[in-house]
Design a protein around this motif. Structure first.
Motif, PDB file in Angstrom:
ATOM      1  N   HIS A   1       0.821  -1.215   0.000  1.00  0.00           N
ATOM      2  CA  HIS A   1       0.000   0.000   0.000  1.00  0.00           C
ATOM      3  C   HIS A   1       0.854   1.264   0.000  1.00  0.00           C
ATOM      4  O   HIS A   1       0.399   2.340  -0.396  1.00  0.00           O
ATOM      5  CB  HIS A   1      -0.899  -0.046   1.249  1.00  0.00           C
ATOM      6  N   LEU A   2       2.103   1.127   0.443  1.00  0.00           N
ATOM      7  CA  LEU A   2       2.942   2.312   0.632  1.00  0.00           C
ATOM      8  C   LEU A   2       3.613   2.760  -0.665  1.00  0.00           C
ATOM      9  O   LEU A   2       4.001   1.943  -1.490  1.00  0.00           O
ATOM     10  CB  LEU A   2       4.027   2.006   1.675  1.00  0.00           C
ATOM     11  N   GLY A   3       3.774   4.068  -0.790  1.00  0.00           N
ATOM     12  CA  GLY A   3       4.506   4.601  -1.934  1.00  0.00           C
ATOM     13  C   GLY A   3       6.006   4.493  -1.730  1.00  0.00           C
ATOM     14  O   GLY A   3       6.757   4.318  -2.685  1.00  0.00           O
ATOM     15  N   HIS A   4       6.442   4.615  -0.483  1.00  0.00           N
ATOM     16  CA  HIS A   4       7.865   4.548  -0.175  1.00  0.00           C
ATOM     17  C   HIS A   4       8.104   3.706   1.065  1.00  0.00           C
ATOM     18  O   HIS A   4       8.414   4.225   2.144  1.00  0.00           O
ATOM     19  CB  HIS A   4       8.433   5.961   0.039  1.00  0.00           C
TER      20      HIS A   4
ATOM     21  N   HIS B   1       8.079  15.746   1.695  1.00  0.00           N
ATOM     22  CA  HIS B   1       8.109  14.587   0.799  1.00  0.00           C
ATOM     23  C   HIS B   1       9.252  13.624   1.101  1.00  0.00           C
ATOM     24  O   HIS B   1       9.189  12.458   0.716  1.00  0.00           O
ATOM     25  CB  HIS B   1       8.166  15.046  -0.656  1.00  0.00           C
TER      26      HIS B   1
ATOM     27  N   LYS C   1       9.988  12.549   3.950  1.00  0.00           N
ATOM     28  CA  LYS C   1       9.568  11.639   5.015  1.00  0.00           C
ATOM     29  C   LYS C   1       8.285  10.891   4.657  1.00  0.00           C
ATOM     30  O   LYS C   1       7.957   9.906   5.306  1.00  0.00           O
ATOM     31  CB  LYS C   1       9.287  12.426   6.302  1.00  0.00           C
ATOM     32  N   CYS C   2       7.585  11.363   3.652  1.00  0.00           N
ATOM     33  CA  CYS C   2       6.278  10.773   3.333  1.00  0.00           C
ATOM     34  C   CYS C   2       6.436   9.365   2.773  1.00  0.00           C
ATOM     35  O   CYS C   2       7.180   9.150   1.810  1.00  0.00           O
ATOM     36  CB  CYS C   2       5.540  11.657   2.324  1.00  0.00           C
ATOM     37  N   ILE C   3       5.750   8.411   3.374  1.00  0.00           N
ATOM     38  CA  ILE C   3       5.817   7.018   2.907  1.00  0.00           C
ATOM     39  C   ILE C   3       4.652   6.671   1.992  1.00  0.00           C
ATOM     40  O   ILE C   3       4.551   5.553   1.517  1.00  0.00           O
ATOM     41  CB  ILE C   3       5.858   6.020   4.097  1.00  0.00           C
ATOM     42  N   GLY C   4       3.759   7.632   1.773  1.00  0.00           N
ATOM     43  CA  GLY C   4       2.642   7.402   0.877  1.00  0.00           C
ATOM     44  C   GLY C   4       1.607   6.438   1.438  1.00  0.00           C
ATOM     45  O   GLY C   4       0.977   5.699   0.696  1.00  0.00           O
ATOM     46  N   CYS C   5       1.413   6.445   2.745  1.00  0.00           N
ATOM     47  CA  CYS C   5       0.446   5.533   3.345  1.00  0.00           C
ATOM     48  C   CYS C   5      -0.992   5.986   3.125  1.00  0.00           C
ATOM     49  O   CYS C   5      -1.925   5.205   3.331  1.00  0.00           O
ATOM     50  CB  CYS C   5       0.718   5.350   4.831  1.00  0.00           C
ATOM     51  N   GLN C   6      -1.167   7.262   2.763  1.00  0.00           N
ATOM     52  CA  GLN C   6      -2.489   7.819   2.460  1.00  0.00           C
ATOM     53  C   GLN C   6      -3.414   7.913   3.676  1.00  0.00           C
ATOM     54  O   GLN C   6      -4.627   8.110   3.524  1.00  0.00           O
ATOM     55  CB  GLN C   6      -3.174   7.009   1.348  1.00  0.00           C
ATOM     56  N   TYR C   7      -2.845   7.783   4.840  1.00  0.00           N
ATOM     57  CA  TYR C   7      -3.642   7.890   6.045  1.00  0.00           C
ATOM     58  C   TYR C   7      -4.203   9.313   6.180  1.00  0.00           C
ATOM     59  O   TYR C   7      -5.335   9.516   6.598  1.00  0.00           O
ATOM     60  CB  TYR C   7      -2.747   7.556   7.237  1.00  0.00           C
TER      61      TYR C   7
ATOM     62  N   ILE D   1      -4.991  11.294   3.797  1.00  0.00           N
ATOM     63  CA  ILE D   1      -6.092  11.474   2.844  1.00  0.00           C
ATOM     64  C   ILE D   1      -7.392  11.020   3.489  1.00  0.00           C
ATOM     65  O   ILE D   1      -8.438  11.655   3.343  1.00  0.00           O
ATOM     66  CB  ILE D   1      -5.833  10.675   1.551  1.00  0.00           C
TER      67      ILE D   1
ATOM     68  N   ALA E   1      -4.125  14.478  -2.247  1.00  0.00           N
ATOM     69  CA  ALA E   1      -4.081  13.474  -3.303  1.00  0.00           C
ATOM     70  C   ALA E   1      -2.814  12.654  -3.197  1.00  0.00           C
ATOM     71  O   ALA E   1      -1.767  13.150  -2.767  1.00  0.00           O
ATOM     72  CB  ALA E   1      -4.148  14.147  -4.668  1.00  0.00           C
ATOM     73  N   TYR E   2      -2.927  11.408  -3.621  1.00  0.00           N
ATOM     74  CA  TYR E   2      -1.755  10.528  -3.672  1.00  0.00           C
ATOM     75  C   TYR E   2      -1.271  10.507  -5.110  1.00  0.00           C
ATOM     76  O   TYR E   2      -1.994  10.068  -6.004  1.00  0.00           O
ATOM     77  CB  TYR E   2      -2.149   9.125  -3.204  1.00  0.00           C
TER      78      TYR E   2
ATOM     79  N   LYS F   1       7.146   9.794  -7.742  1.00  0.00           N
ATOM     80  CA  LYS F   1       6.484  10.479  -6.632  1.00  0.00           C
ATOM     81  C   LYS F   1       6.134   9.483  -5.515  1.00  0.00           C
ATOM     82  O   LYS F   1       6.946   9.221  -4.634  1.00  0.00           O
ATOM     83  CB  LYS F   1       5.224  11.205  -7.144  1.00  0.00           C
ATOM     84  N   GLY F   2       4.923   8.940  -5.534  1.00  0.00           N
ATOM     85  CA  GLY F   2       4.520   8.017  -4.471  1.00  0.00           C
ATOM     86  C   GLY F   2       4.345   8.720  -3.134  1.00  0.00           C
ATOM     87  O   GLY F   2       4.561   8.115  -2.080  1.00  0.00           O
ATOM     88  N   VAL F   3       4.000   9.995  -3.177  1.00  0.00           N
ATOM     89  CA  VAL F   3       3.820  10.761  -1.952  1.00  0.00           C
ATOM     90  C   VAL F   3       2.504  11.537  -2.021  1.00  0.00           C
ATOM     91  O   VAL F   3       1.830  11.548  -3.038  1.00  0.00           O
ATOM     92  CB  VAL F   3       4.984  11.755  -1.728  1.00  0.00           C
TER      93      VAL F   3
END
Lengths: 292, 190
Positions: free
Chosen positions: A58-61, B88, B90-96, B98, B107-108, B114-116
């Motif tokens: 699910h994670l982007g990074h 960005h 530190k962002c892991i893109g977990c979408q929490y 959002i 937005a993701y 990107k992925g952030v």
């Protein structure tokens, strides 16, 4: 919002895993189920690991995971800690599960308590005022109920198939029935919440489930497959083993069909909870859905 | 304490979408991602008493941003001047975040590099250089007001004093953006 499949898979698998640990913990305290505890613990650990890996998708990074505990108060961080604790204690318990001594009892109870906590922590991480359909204690309870039902049904099947199926089957099936009933109660509680949640809107209304575009998923997937079938099988199995366990030969014949039915019940419970979780995502719209 | 905000005078907003377009240009926003959108509210009422207004919506830079409290890596944070940003690195893109946002303004960005999480930054890079956000500068109706809400002489504070103002629904997050509206009836939930 869109269904987040990696998170859905993660939550369903950790639910089953948690249910197994709770079942084993009860067995440790009551000095029963010794023959199946190791198998159960192994299955639970594998499911937890697979679920954990799914959540990473699910994670982007994911490589930035080192930052993950920067905010301990975040639901995600608490989830990670709980999964880690259960993973470590579950791994240790694997080595103790066959021993039936004080150490196994202690670890069994610890993993059981973590098993009770983990679905609640996972569910509560979704409790947010922004999404009224999620903002209730009924959501973590929903996760817990589903996990207990699936885990107990699976373990009951293992007990029935094991060497002490006749002696311990009744108790195992009673637990399975309790698990399924808890699942039914928690689903009803969640549906009540959907009906009374603040900021009512058509896209997150109960009518959408009962008679709207989600009706088929709800009635066929959640009610019939997810609740009625497992409950029916659990009731039937409990009645059957009560009748056959007193007869010498009959209990042996019942093993295969009982265990098979319980596995089917477990699969149905898992499928139903996955479908309900999909619905939870679909009705999880934000209070004001402006841009997205 | 400085509280930078972009307030919007809906009586002056003509719905030209210039703010939305320039935002994309200024911040190099990818296709399918929006930091700012201009919504049309209405028409409502019965002829001849019809009403319609435009509602530009972006990050509300809330007083108690839920996106910040849920972020597991502290990538989402609120600056001392009130601007809510995403780090960005530190962002892991977990979408929490959002999920936690009541307005769906984050937005993701799942494009390969990107992925952030992306959202309105109040053009912090311009603000830090002493300039105004791009959307404020471009607005032909001068409907967008940028400044320190705590400073009575600032444009947002003056609008707040002169008009009926409204905010988006508050679920404990304390949205920061004020919308001035005298000519029509506010149709949002308050």
């Amino acid at each position: 919002m869109e269904i987040q499949w990696p998170l859905l898979v993660f939550s369903v698998l950790l639910g089953i895993s948690s249910g197994i640990y709770v079942f084993n913990g009860i067995g440790e305290v009551k000095n029963v189920f010794k023959e199946v505890r190791f198998k159960g613990a192994l299955i639970a650990l594998i499911l937890l690991a697979i679920g954990g890996c799914a959540s990473v998708l699910h994670l982007g990074h994911p490589e930035r995971a080192t930052h993950l505990l920067a905010n301990i108060g975040s639901g995600l961080s608490m989830e990670l800690i709980a999964v880690g604790l259960l993973g470590v204690t579950g791994f240790i318990y694997l080595f103790l599960a066959k021993r039936a001594n004080t150490a196994s009892k202690v670890l069994g109870v610890i993993t059981a308590l973590l098993g009770l906590a983990l679905p609640c922590i996972t569910g509560s991480s979704f409790m947010m005022a922004a999404r009224p359909a999620w903002d209730s204690i009924t959501l973590p309870l929903l996760y817990l109920g589903a996990g207990l039902a699936a885990g107990f049904l699976l373990m009951a099947a293992l007990v029935v198939l094991g060497p002490k199926g006749k002696e311990e089957g009744k108790f195992a099936l009673m637990l399975a029935l309790i698990g399924v009933l808890l699942m039914v109660v928690t689903v009803i509680a969640y549906l009540i919440w959907v009906a009374v949640a603040p900021h009512q809107a058509p896209e997150r209304s109960l009518s959408r489930l009962v008679s709207g575009d989600l009706a088929l998923m709800f009635w066929a997937g959640v009610v019939l497959i997810g609740l009625v079938v497992p409950a029916g099988i659990a009731l039937w199995a409990r009645t059957k083993i009560a009748k056959t366990s007193n007869a010498e030969g009959a209990a042996l014949k019942a093993k295969g069909s009982l265990a098979g039915a319980l596995i089917i019940a477990c699969i149905c419970a898992v499928a139903g909870s996955a479908i309900l979780r999909s619905i939870v995502y679909l009705i999880g719209t934000s209070v004001e859905q402006f841009i997205y | 304490m400085t509280r930078n905000i972009i307030s919007v005078d809906l009586d002056s907003c003509v719905g030209c979408h210039s703010c939305a377009v320039v935002c994309k240009q200024e911040n190099d926003v990818n296709l399918g991602i929006y930091y700012n959108k201009v919504l049309t509210v209405g028409p409502t009422g019965t002829f001849p008493d019809l009403e319609m207004y435009y509602l530009p919506v972006a990050c509300q830079h809330c007083d108690n941003p839920q996106c910040v409290s849920v972020c597991p890596t502290n990538a989402s944070y609120k600056r001392e001047d009130g601007i809510v940003l995403v780090d960005h690195s530190k962002c892991i893109g977990c979408q929490y975040c959002i999920m936690a946002c009541p307005y769906g303004v984050r937005a993701y960005d799942e494009s390969p590099n990107k992925g952030v999480i992306e959202k309105c930054t109040m053009c912090a890079h311009l603000v830090d250089a002493g300039d105004k956000p791009a959307c404020v500068k471009i607005c032909p109706g001068q409907a967008r007001k940028f400044g320190d809400l705590e400073d009575p002489s600032s444009d947002p504070a003056q609008m707040s004093a002169a008009k009926n103002t409204h905010k988006l629904v508050d679920v404990g997050n304390g949205p920061g953006v004020e919308y001035g509206l005298d000519r029509f009836t506010w149709r949002g939930e308050e």
